[in-house]
Design a protein around this motif. Sequence first.
Motif, mmCIF file in Angstrom:
data_model
loop_
_atom_site.group_PDB
_atom_site.id
_atom_site.type_symbol
_atom_site.label_atom_id
_atom_site.label_comp_id
_atom_site.label_asym_id
_atom_site.label_seq_id
_atom_site.Cartn_x
_atom_site.Cartn_y
_atom_site.Cartn_z
ATOM 1 N N ARG A 48 -10.218 -22.650 74.402
ATOM 2 C CA ARG A 48 -11.368 -23.614 74.504
ATOM 3 C C ARG A 48 -10.739 -25.137 74.265
ATOM 4 N NH1 ARG A 48 -16.580 -21.978 74.749
ATOM 5 N NH2 ARG A 48 -17.262 -23.564 73.285
ATOM 6 N N LEU A 51 -9.087 -26.432 77.215
ATOM 7 C CA LEU A 51 -9.785 -26.863 78.192
ATOM 8 C C LEU A 51 -10.680 -28.003 77.649
ATOM 9 C CD1 LEU A 51 -11.071 -23.331 79.496
ATOM 10 C CD2 LEU A 51 -9.410 -24.822 80.588
ATOM 11 N N LEU A 53 -12.894 -27.857 75.610
ATOM 12 C CA LEU A 53 -14.434 -27.584 75.217
ATOM 13 C C LEU A 53 -14.547 -27.530 73.814
ATOM 14 C CD1 LEU A 53 -14.581 -24.360 77.593
ATOM 15 C CD2 LEU A 53 -15.702 -26.623 77.965
ATOM 16 N N LEU A 54 -13.400 -27.820 73.041
ATOM 17 C CA LEU A 54 -13.713 -28.015 71.520
ATOM 18 C C LEU A 54 -12.671 -29.121 71.187
ATOM 19 C CD1 LEU A 54 -13.311 -24.285 69.957
ATOM 20 C CD2 LEU A 54 -15.327 -25.669 69.786
ATOM 21 N N ARG A 72 -8.689 -36.055 79.260
ATOM 22 C CA ARG A 72 -9.209 -34.855 79.488
ATOM 23 C C ARG A 72 -9.490 -34.644 81.015
ATOM 24 N NH1 ARG A 72 -13.809 -32.185 80.939
ATOM 25 N NH2 ARG A 72 -15.029 -34.106 81.482
ATOM 26 N N VAL A 83 -13.173 -18.432 81.343
ATOM 27 C CA VAL A 83 -13.489 -18.410 79.944
ATOM 28 C C VAL A 83 -14.420 -17.239 79.549
ATOM 29 C CG1 VAL A 83 -13.960 -19.602 77.841
ATOM 30 C CG2 VAL A 83 -12.894 -20.775 79.779
ATOM 31 N N ASN B 83 -19.357 -23.603 79.799
ATOM 32 C CA ASN B 83 -17.785 -23.433 79.712
ATOM 33 C C ASN B 83 -17.044 -23.697 80.913
ATOM 34 O OD1 ASN B 83 -17.431 -22.305 76.998
ATOM 35 N ND2 ASN B 83 -17.724 -20.366 77.703
ATOM 36 N N LEU B 86 -18.091 -27.855 81.968
ATOM 37 C CA LEU B 86 -17.661 -28.940 80.882
ATOM 38 C C LEU B 86 -16.175 -29.156 81.105
ATOM 39 C CD1 LEU B 86 -20.205 -28.779 78.070
ATOM 40 C CD2 LEU B 86 -20.117 -30.330 80.087
ATOM 41 N N ALA B 87 -15.517 -27.784 81.688
ATOM 42 C CA ALA B 87 -13.867 -27.828 81.902
ATOM 43 C C ALA B 87 -13.766 -28.388 83.210
ATOM 44 C CB ALA B 87 -13.526 -26.486 81.667
ATOM 45 N N ARG B 92 -18.690 -35.664 81.529
ATOM 46 C CA ARG B 92 -19.717 -34.663 80.989
ATOM 47 C C ARG B 92 -21.138 -35.111 80.994
ATOM 48 N NH1 ARG B 92 -17.311 -31.292 75.994
ATOM 49 N NH2 ARG B 92 -19.321 -31.324 75.600
ATOM 50 N N THR B 239 -20.586 -29.543 71.106
ATOM 51 C CA THR B 239 -20.015 -28.222 71.708
ATOM 52 C C THR B 239 -20.962 -27.265 72.181
ATOM 53 O OG1 THR B 239 -18.203 -28.771 70.326
ATOM 54 C CG2 THR B 239 -18.454 -26.419 71.128
ATOM 55 N N PHE B 240 -20.696 -26.862 73.382
ATOM 56 C CA PHE B 240 -21.458 -25.811 73.847
ATOM 57 C C PHE B 240 -20.793 -24.188 73.755
ATOM 58 C CE2 PHE B 240 -23.364 -29.493 75.558
ATOM 59 C CZ PHE B 240 -24.801 -29.187 75.431
#
Lengths: 312, 241
Positions: A48, A51, A53-54, A72, A83, B83, B86-87, B92, B239-240
Amino acid sequence: MEDAIATDGLKRRFGSKWAVDGIDLRVPCRSVYGFLGENGAGKTTTIRLLLGLLKPSSGNARIFGHDVQRQRREAARLVGALVELPSHYDHLTGRQNLDISRLLLGLDRTAIERVLEVVDLRAAADRAVGGYSLGMRQRLGVARALLGRPKLLILDEPTNGLDPNGIRDMRVLIAGLPEREGVTVLVSSHVLAEVELFATHLGLMHRGKLLMSGPVSEFKAGQVKTIRIDVDQPQAALAVLHGTGIRAELHGSSLVVAQGASDTAAGAAQLNALLVGKGVAVSGLAVVQPTLEEIFVSVVDNASDRGSAIAA
Amino acid sequence: MIVAVTAELLKLRRSLTLLLCIAAPTMVGVLAGVMLIEHKTASNWQTFAAGSAALWSFFMLPMTVTALTILLAQMEHGPRFWNHLLALPVPRWRFFAAKAVVVLLLVAAMMAALALLIPLAGRIAEALAPGRQLSGTLDVRAHVGLLARMFEGSLLLIAIQLWAALRFRSFVPPLVIGIGGTFVAVVATGSRQGAYFPWLIPTNALAADPARGQLAIAVGLWGGVAVIALMILDLNRRTFD
């Protein structure tokens, strides 16, 4: 050549617990990198972070040189990912699911046919995903990850929950991707024996730390191999070996002797000669390579011992 | 942005969301027609149209917006699709803005359907119960204008419900907010401050005092725009799981 993934001191904390604790990960281009560790080791959190995501608590991650936090979108353009669970819109067909991702990526419709072909899902593409088996859902997830012709494919536990046939299909699919699609693949798994079959490189995660990382050959080189000897008189044979200062253990009716990596063949011949010379009949003799699981357990045990020693 | 909205619209195919958007205004039309047949509404076109719109704005609109926003948000929350989204190499904020646009489009479409269904319900009721003829004619411009003002006023309610539905993975918090808001709206109907309660603002399009009605609608409209902007800012940083 530039690494597909490079992290420096990557850390992520949840409350007081470090889920990822300062890892320096290097994934070479065109490799199939098995990212291993037990459940909760920090694999998914690392993915994560890779990617975007975090956000990391500290450290950084780069995808083909692009900083995941600062660049990003540039990094994301080079990555396709699956994922955790295979996420799909169950009320839509496989093709319609792919169409949504295709649209967001700004791709031509032919991209859908290409990836359906790669994952062998063309026949079921016009069925609602709600009726797919888990294996089909996983393959659809891989298809979606491949849509934008990524240079890096990240697959988080892609064989989770699959039956043996599904696991074999997924293994064949993943192993062929570097050559077929020209991608680098990072596959996380807690099933070490599975990854051992197709990975070219490995990384071992344990409690948020990357304990080992490198080519599979390096992992196995230097590992202590064992010699298993089947004999007619196990106790007598054990006494013979102990009498000559050789450490051996009795496992059922077999003797197991630990040997260094370089001298196993010669050692086996010497042991055979020694036992036969003392009147012990040898019916079987095999040099046993440690499995990845055994290596992993050994590395984790060593790390735990070091941790205990430091704590003490 | 158009691509993100198109992708959102594609997700609606064969979904419960579309069924809801058809069912909600239809139910109001059917109920209005039945009430006319049962002679529980006034017997001229203007009162009939206003009464039907009140039915919509007072109860069906808040409940429908609650369900609609939950259904749209659960499309991503349910299968953990964030997931994947957002990747992607897409800003976003566009995903959240696209959700807002789609909700607004769907509510506007329901309002438009209602603009047609209310006169249709009146005509069908008249045909089924010949003794219940509505007097006068329907002022179409006033009828459409009323529903348009209700739509403007509903923006704040829509924004709050959408924010809650997207922010929480569970559908329970937005559902509680929706039910609670609708319930409080019933209690607050008579109070002065009630005019500015988000779940009651659309009904203010029917206010006897035009100035109060206009102010409430403006609060709903601009409040909604502000809350949507805040929602996008907040969700963009979240954050999701």
